[in-house]
Design a protein around this motif. Structure first.
Motif, PDB file in Angstrom:
ATOM      1  N   GLN A 157       5.682  14.233   4.482  1.00 59.16           N
ATOM      2  CA  GLN A 157       5.800  15.381   3.594  1.00 59.16           C
ATOM      3  C   GLN A 157       5.121  15.088   2.257  1.00 59.16           C
ATOM      4  OE1 GLN A 157       7.165  18.341   4.444  1.00 59.16           O
ATOM      5  NE2 GLN A 157       7.377  17.492   6.480  1.00 59.16           N
ATOM      6  N   VAL A 158       4.574  16.115   1.633  1.00 59.30           N
ATOM      7  CA  VAL A 158       3.937  15.982   0.332  1.00 59.30           C
ATOM      8  C   VAL A 158       5.007  15.676  -0.709  1.00 59.30           C
ATOM      9  CG1 VAL A 158       2.610  17.197  -1.439  1.00 59.30           C
ATOM     10  CG2 VAL A 158       2.088  17.555   0.956  1.00 59.30           C
ATOM     11  N   MET A 203       0.849  -1.159   0.000  1.00 59.87           N
ATOM     12  CA  MET A 203       0.000   0.000   0.000  1.00 59.87           C
ATOM     13  C   MET A 203       0.903   1.233   0.000  1.00 59.87           C
ATOM     14  SD  MET A 203      -2.658   0.901   3.100  1.00 59.87           S
ATOM     15  CE  MET A 203      -2.670  -0.794   3.488  1.00 59.87           C
ATOM     16  N   ARG A 204       0.456   2.295  -0.691  1.00 62.69           N
ATOM     17  CA  ARG A 204       1.237   3.520  -0.797  1.00 62.69           C
ATOM     18  C   ARG A 204       0.456   4.681  -0.183  1.00 62.69           C
ATOM     19  NH1 ARG A 204       5.579   2.412  -3.764  1.00 62.69           N
ATOM     20  NH2 ARG A 204       6.244   4.527  -4.156  1.00 62.69           N
ATOM     21  N   CYS A 205       1.187   5.630   0.358  1.00 62.76           N
ATOM     22  CA  CYS A 205       0.597   6.809   0.976  1.00 62.76           C
ATOM     23  C   CYS A 205       0.061   7.748  -0.108  1.00 62.76           C
ATOM     24  CB  CYS A 205       1.664   7.512   1.819  1.00 62.76           C
ATOM     25  SG  CYS A 205       1.077   9.027   2.605  1.00 62.76           S
ATOM     26  N   ASP A 206      -1.144   8.279   0.101  1.00 59.68           N
ATOM     27  CA  ASP A 206      -1.737   9.209  -0.862  1.00 59.68           C
ATOM     28  C   ASP A 206      -1.137  10.604  -0.761  1.00 59.68           C
ATOM     29  OD1 ASP A 206      -3.515   7.427  -2.089  1.00 59.68           O
ATOM     30  OD2 ASP A 206      -4.926   7.614  -0.431  1.00 59.68           O
ATOM     31  N   ARG A 207      -0.378  10.889   0.289  1.00 59.00           N
ATOM     32  CA  ARG A 207       0.242  12.202   0.441  1.00 59.00           C
ATOM     33  C   ARG A 207       1.666  12.225  -0.098  1.00 59.00           C
ATOM     34  NH1 ARG A 207       0.162  13.706   6.187  1.00 59.00           N
ATOM     35  NH2 ARG A 207      -1.960  14.310   5.795  1.00 59.00           N
ATOM     36  N   CYS A 208       2.512  11.267   0.325  1.00 58.58           N
ATOM     37  CA  CYS A 208       3.930  11.307  -0.064  1.00 58.58           C
ATOM     38  C   CYS A 208       4.283  10.269  -1.132  1.00 58.58           C
ATOM     39  CB  CYS A 208       4.826  11.130   1.148  1.00 58.58           C
ATOM     40  SG  CYS A 208       4.790   9.476   1.871  1.00 58.58           S
ATOM     41  N   ASP A 209       3.368   9.355  -1.444  1.00 59.24           N
ATOM     42  CA  ASP A 209       3.554   8.337  -2.474  1.00 59.24           C
ATOM     43  C   ASP A 209       4.662   7.337  -2.137  1.00 59.24           C
ATOM     44  OD1 ASP A 209       2.587   7.203  -4.834  1.00 59.24           O
ATOM     45  OD2 ASP A 209       4.193   8.086  -6.017  1.00 59.24           O
ATOM     46  N   ARG A 210       4.928   7.138  -0.851  1.00 63.49           N
ATOM     47  CA  ARG A 210       5.908   6.141  -0.408  1.00 63.49           C
ATOM     48  C   ARG A 210       5.165   4.939   0.174  1.00 63.49           C
ATOM     49  NH1 ARG A 210       9.938  10.194   2.707  1.00 63.49           N
ATOM     50  NH2 ARG A 210      10.739  11.237   0.859  1.00 63.49           N
ATOM     51  N   PRO A 211       5.820   3.779   0.201  1.00 65.00           N
ATOM     52  CA  PRO A 211       5.177   2.592   0.776  1.00 65.00           C
ATOM     53  C   PRO A 211       4.882   2.773   2.268  1.00 65.00           C
ATOM     54  CG  PRO A 211       7.176   1.999  -0.416  1.00 65.00           C
ATOM     55  CD  PRO A 211       7.139   3.487  -0.362  1.00 65.00           C
ATOM     56  N   ILE A 212       3.810   2.140   2.707  1.00 68.06           N
ATOM     57  CA  ILE A 212       3.430   2.155   4.120  1.00 68.06           C
ATOM     58  C   ILE A 212       3.532   0.734   4.645  1.00 68.06           C
ATOM     59  CG2 ILE A 212       1.586   2.636   5.775  1.00 68.06           C
ATOM     60  CD1 ILE A 212       0.414   4.606   3.803  1.00 68.06           C
ATOM     61  N   ALA A 213       4.234   0.565   5.761  1.00 70.67           N
ATOM     62  CA  ALA A 213       4.356  -0.750   6.391  1.00 70.67           C
ATOM     63  C   ALA A 213       3.020  -1.138   7.026  1.00 70.67           C
ATOM     64  CB  ALA A 213       5.444  -0.719   7.456  1.00 70.67           C
ATOM     65  N   ALA A 214       2.813  -2.437   7.178  1.00 68.51           N
ATOM     66  CA  ALA A 214       1.566  -2.928   7.776  1.00 68.51           C
ATOM     67  C   ALA A 214       1.393  -2.352   9.178  1.00 68.51           C
ATOM     68  CB  ALA A 214       1.593  -4.447   7.837  1.00 68.51           C
ATOM     69  N   GLY A 215       0.217  -1.824   9.449  1.00 68.15           N
ATOM     70  CA  GLY A 215      -0.098  -1.265  10.757  1.00 68.15           C
ATOM     71  C   GLY A 215       0.343   0.171  10.944  1.00 68.15           C
ATOM     72  N   GLN A 216       0.992   0.776   9.964  1.00 66.08           N
ATOM     73  CA  GLN A 216       1.464   2.151  10.075  1.00 66.08           C
ATOM     74  C   GLN A 216       0.623   3.119   9.249  1.00 66.08           C
ATOM     75  OE1 GLN A 216       3.875   3.090  12.209  1.00 66.08           O
ATOM     76  NE2 GLN A 216       3.787   0.950  12.839  1.00 66.08           N
TER      77      GLN A 216
END
Length: 52
Positions: free
Chosen positions: A38-39, A1-14
């Motif tokens: 950060q954006v 899953m990727r963050c909609d703000r910074c476009d980096r991967p998100i670890a499970a539970g974070q």
């Protein structure tokens, strides 16, 4: 899953899921890093950030 703000991967539970209210985004859920981030500079800005 990727963050909609910074476009980096998100670890499970974070992740944090934020519903987006309003007519233009009704029913949309944003997936963001918990605690903020950060954006991304790779996404184009939809409007000028400062007046010139």
């Amino acid at each position: 899953m990727r963050c909609d703000r910074c476009d980096r991967p998100i670890a499970a539970g974070q992740d944090e899921r934020v519903p987006m209210p309003g007519a233009s985004g009704a029913g949309v859920t944003l997936v963001l890093h918990r605690g903020g981030c950060q954006v991304s500079r790779t996404h184009p800005v939809s409007y000028p950030q400062e007046r010139r």
